[in-house]
Design an enzyme around this catalytic site. Structure first.
Site, PDB file in Angstrom:
ATOM      1  N   LYS A 191      37.237  47.739  52.345  1.00  0.00           N
ATOM      2  CA  LYS A 191      36.384  49.343  51.409  1.00  0.00           C
ATOM      3  C   LYS A 191      35.767  49.599  51.359  1.00  0.00           C
ATOM      4  CE  LYS A 191      40.046  47.446  47.663  1.00  0.00           C
ATOM      5  NZ  LYS A 191      40.639  47.105  46.098  1.00  0.00           N
ATOM      6  N   GLN A 207      37.732  43.945  41.104  1.00  0.00           N
ATOM      7  CA  GLN A 207      38.894  43.769  42.048  1.00  0.00           C
ATOM      8  C   GLN A 207      39.355  42.543  41.526  1.00  0.00           C
ATOM      9  OE1 GLN A 207      38.802  44.130  45.361  1.00  0.00           O
ATOM     10  NE2 GLN A 207      41.088  42.612  45.316  1.00  0.00           N
ATOM     11  N   ASP A 267      40.476  53.472  40.290  1.00  0.00           N
ATOM     12  CA  ASP A 267      41.932  52.544  40.541  1.00  0.00           C
ATOM     13  C   ASP A 267      43.520  52.631  39.539  1.00  0.00           C
ATOM     14  OD1 ASP A 267      41.984  50.305  42.551  1.00  0.00           O
ATOM     15  OD2 ASP A 267      41.099  48.976  41.589  1.00  0.00           O
TER      16      ASP A 267
END
Length: 921
Positions: A42, A86, A111
């Site tokens: 990422k 995460q 997300d």
């Protein structure tokens, strides 16, 4: 393709908004290898696209509270437009993952895992939410096939919150007929065989067989599984949830594993981050305001100022801040109606163009004042609430001396006020109290230093000034600066000679040269001259001193002229408080107090945000005297406001007293230091003041006006217009268009008002208009606002009156002759001596700040109109070196006003039940 497109979008963003970059934050708990791998992918993608990515890593000992605290910080950071947590959270402490994902601000949840974004997706609000990255990537892959989704039969295998459930919703709202299958589905092969579009996210290796798949179907495989493979060095290989080799024979399109959905998931994270940045720019685009104005309910006769103020329901100040484009972390709330604004906003908006800069001044006033503050507020209400322009008012904070003395408050009046007026007129956010504390710290340091020098030897002083701490002696930074000033280039305290120690420890202040006085923000005439040091502990070291009003402190002038913390601190250090017996200036830096002053003033330097009755924003900041100081609100407030309003907006500020004083200092001092250039001067005039200048009887505060002021008298008005003409000339001398605002009172006749407008235009004003804002609010200032708009488009060839490099006497003479109309100046012996002293000390190139009466263009308050041929006497000259000007004293004046027989506080009270302030301000 996606990354190339995003890269181009980021380039376009940064070109349109210089200094801006989309920001992504990745919050990780622990140190899992797989998480590290994904995060590195990422970060690499972000760097390639031009996104500013920040990896925040918490240890595996982090608690839920630690993670929530970090999320709260990222939520409020305007440089972060998207951030992800995460998963999984690798902590040895119990952490509720659902609570963590829901703590992320929905507008930054790129997300798409928060309940709010999930709920919006399930309702079909696709344009108002973030979609989880894997389903979003799958949808992009399906679109790339060119197959229309609408009307197709889709099957999703898996129902996780991250992939399966949102994939179902996404296909559904793209008009597919969707079936969700899972581990309990008994007819899985049959359902798969019906699918035109198949998305598999079950987490089971090669669960879907090729023979199940409908010929020509689109197959999206989201699975990542490891199966044994002896041919691989690792002993295993990665496969998907679909048996790829057999499925590809049946499918028209199929994603490989690895290399299919995974890279698209990362690409969609980047796309969501860029989308979030674009939404942020649309919402917080500098100069693009969406503001709610307050509707006034006008009453006749006009109620008292405090009645009007308290009948208004101000907007919450955080709403005002948001409306004008301030970020939450740039605003410090002081209750519901006032806030401080961080100076960091200037850095954020440094590449934005400034708006139009307007200064409101007036003709030579009566002792009652002619309504500059009221006109300032009326003008911004008209420009904002009625003409829908971005507009800020920047005004001075009033002293409590006049508030409780004879003048009352300074929030404007009638239907043109800064509200709440009682907050505005009293403590506000404590800036004046901070100045009082800082000023008196300097005063205490002066007397304490003289006392210690008189009672101690050089070595005793040195031992106390540079003490041994744990056996080590060390100079502080401010002491190093003093050594350098003395030409001693040593940093070891043990290396100084006796002569150098003597020079270092002895300021040797001459008590007769002390110019620094103690201050108090209350009118108290009995403190004008006092004796200090009367206690026996001072061992007979007494001297005559005085108290001044706080707003006359040089620290207030420094606050108003500083352009940041660093500049303020440097100015504090340069403040001259006295001279040594050898004639050398003694500064605050010499006293060692500079850093402490900066600490006391660190919050006061931030402008205060308030609002007008009609809901337009106001900065209230600094309030220096308009005689011994320059009488204008702060440079910082103006600079921030000019950035916030944008290139087509307006900032309206006010200069104290008449144009010959406040406006002249605004141009020659404030604009010189700020670098700002004004576009328009608004000159306030009243029929009442013009009648006074035309020879009318004296106007006295607290005494009813004579009939000459309440009955029509065109002759007095016409004769008094000489003052108006001169002040118009004064403004035009600086090359700026002048709009005359005739502030109408109920006793004025139409003929009188028309006469003033006519004279003003004939004298060279760009325009002149009657204004009824006191009784009608912004509506009554619409003609004025439109005139200001037109004038702001006219050429403005701003210029200073003098070059600061001219000798001191020449600069004073230019002001006296050009602005006041004097024939010449006369320096009395004390003033002549000061010219020589300040020139020798290197202060001769500072601007001039004339301290003279505001009631006449001359030094004599009884001389009205536009006197000429007089000689202006200069009694003395003093220096505000830190603020950056010399101030000649013209005649006598007090820096500590007294209370009148009947002070304003007779009319002020507090309702003990409601807590409301009652009475007059």
């Amino acid at each position: 393709q996606v990354r190339d497109r995003l890269k181009q979008q980021v380039i376009e963003m940064t070109e349109k908004f210089p200094g801006f970059r989309p920001g992504l934050a990745i919050l990780q708990v622990g140190n899992r290898d797989d998480s590290n791998l994904y995060i590195n992918m990422k970060l690499k993608a972000a760097a390639e696209i031009g996104i500013s990515a920040n990896h925040i890593k918490l240890p595996n000992t982090a608690t839920e509270a630690d993670v929530l605290k970090c999320i709260a910080s990222l939520n409020s950071d305007p440089a972060v437009h998207g951030f992800i947590v995460q998963l999984p959270l690798d902590s040895n402490k119990p952490i509720n993952t659902e609570k963590i994902t829901n703590a992320v601000a929905p507008e930054k949840d790129v997300d798409g895992l928060s309940s709010i974004n999930a709920g919006k997706l399930s309702r079909g609000d696709l344009g108002d939410c973030f979609i989880p990255c894997t389903p979003k990537g799958c949808m992009e892959l399906i679109r790339q096939t060119g197959v229309q989704v609408a009307g197709k039969r889709a099957v999703v295998i898996g129902r996780s919150k991250i992939v399966g459930a949102p994939m179902h919703d996404l296909l559904l709202w793209n008009n597919a007929t969707v079936t969700t299958c899972h581990s309990k589905t008994s007819t899985l092969a049959e359902e798969v065989g019906k699918a035109d579009i198949l998305v598999v996210a079950a987490g089971r290796a090669e669960m879907v067989k090729g023979e199940w798949i409908k010929p020509g179907a689109i197959v999206i495989d989201c699975g990542i599984n490891h199966v044994p493979d002896s041919t691989k060095a690792s002993g295993k290989r990665v496969v998907g949830d679909v048996a790829y080799s057999s499925a590809k024979e049946k499918a028209s399109f199929i994603t490989p594993v690895p290399g299919g959905v995974g890279p698209m998931t990362v690409a969609m994270l980047m796309q969501s981050t860029v989308e979030s940045a674009q939404r942020f720019l649309e919402k917080f685009q500098p100069g693009k305001w969406t503001i709610q104005y307050n509707q006034l309910t006008l009453k006749m006769p006009v109620p008292s100022d405090i009645e009007i103020s308290q009948s208004c329901m101000p907007k919450p100040i955080d709403q005002v801040a948001k409306e004008v484009g301030l970020f939450p972390d740039e605003v410090e709330l002081y209750g519901q109606t006032k806030a401080k604004v961080q100076l960091s906003v200037l850095k954020r908006l440094q590449n934005q163009p400034d708006g139009k800069y307007v200064v409101v001044t007036g003709i030579t006033p009566t002792p009652l004042g002619e309504g500059k503050s009221t006109t300032t507020v009326g003008l911004v209400q008209a420009l904002g609430a009625h003409l829908h322009q971005n507009v800020f008012a920047c005004v001075r904070q009033p002293s409590q001396g006049p508030t409780f003395g004879i003048k009352g408050g300074a929030a404007g009046g009638g239907y043109c006020q800064v509200v709440p007026m009682e907050e505005f007129n009293l403590h506000l956010t404590g800036d004046i109290h901070a100045i009082t504390a800082a000023n008196n710290l300097v005063a205490a340091a002066i007397d304490a230093r003289m006392f210690h020098e008189l009672t101690q030897s050089d070595q005793a002083l040195y031992n106390r000034l540079v003490p041994s701490v744990n056996g080590v002696r060390k100079f502080s930074d401010i002491q190093i600066r003093r050594l350098q000033k003395l030409g001693i280039n040593k940093t070891d305290p043990m290396a100084l000679t006796k002569e150098e120690v003597n020079a270092f420890v002895r300021l040797d202040i001459d008590p007769g040269t002390i110019t620094w006085q103690r201050v108090l923000d209350t009118n108290d005439r009995f403190l004008r001259k006092i004796t200090i040091g009367q206690s026996v502990t001072e061992k007979g070291f007494s001297r005559t001193a005085q108290f001044d009003i706080t707003v006359s402190s040089e620290i207030m002038a420094v606050l108003a002229l500083a352009d940041g913390l660093e500049d303020m601190k440097k100015r504090f250090g340069r403040m001259v408080v006295a001279c040594s017996k050898k004639g050398q200036p003694v500064t605050a830096d010499d006293l060692g107090v500079t850093g402490a002053l900066a600490v006391l003033m660190k919050d006061a330097i931030k402008p205060n945000l308030m609002q007008t009755l009609e809901g337009t924003p106001v900065f209230v900041h600094a309030g220096p005297f308009a005689n011994i100081a320059h009488g204008n609100s702060s440079v910082l407030a103006d600079k921030i406001a000019l950035k916030l309003v944008g290139k087509d907006g307006f900032v309206v500020t006010e200069a104290g007293f008449g144009a010959d004083i406040g406006m002249e200092k605004f141009f020659n001092i404030k604009c010189r230091y700020s670098g700002l250039r004004p576009h328009v001067v608004v000159l306030v005039a009243t029929v009442r003041a013009l009648k006074m200048h035309g020879g009318g009887p004296a106007v006295t505060a607290g005494v009813p006006l004579p009939k000459e002021y309440t009955e029509e008298n065109l002759q007095l008005v016409a004769k008094g217009c000489s003052n108006l003409n001169k002040q118009i000339q004064n403004a035009r001398m600086f090359g700026v268009p002048v709009v005359v605002a005739v502030n109408a009172f109920k006793t004025d006749t139409k003929a009188e008002l028309a006469l003033v407008v006519q004279h003003a235009k004939e004298a060279g004003a760009f325009d002149a208009v009657e204004s009824t804002h006191w009784a009608e609010g912004g509506k009554g200032a619409l003609a004025l606002a439109r005139a200001v708009q037109r004038a702001s488009q006219a050429p403005s060839n701003f210029r200073f009156l003098y070059n600061v490099e001219l000798p001191v006497v020449d600069k004073i003479r230019l002001i006296a002759q050009q602005v006041y109309g004097a024939k010449d100046i006369e320096l009395l012996p004390e003033a002549q001596e000061k010219v020589a002293v300040y020139t020798k000390q290197g202060f001769g190139n500072l601007p001039i700040c004339m301290a003279k009466t505001h009631l006449s263009l001359s030094h004599d308050p009884e001389q009205k109109g536009a006197p000429t041929g007089f000689v202006l006497p200069i009694r003395d000259i003093r220096a505000s070196v830190g603020a950056g000007f010399l101030y000649p004293l013209v005649g006598t004046m007090s820096t500590m006003p007294g209370l009148p027989t009947r002070p304003c506080f007779y009319d002020i009270d507090l309702d003990p039940v409601s807590g409301e302030v009652n009475g007059l301000f």
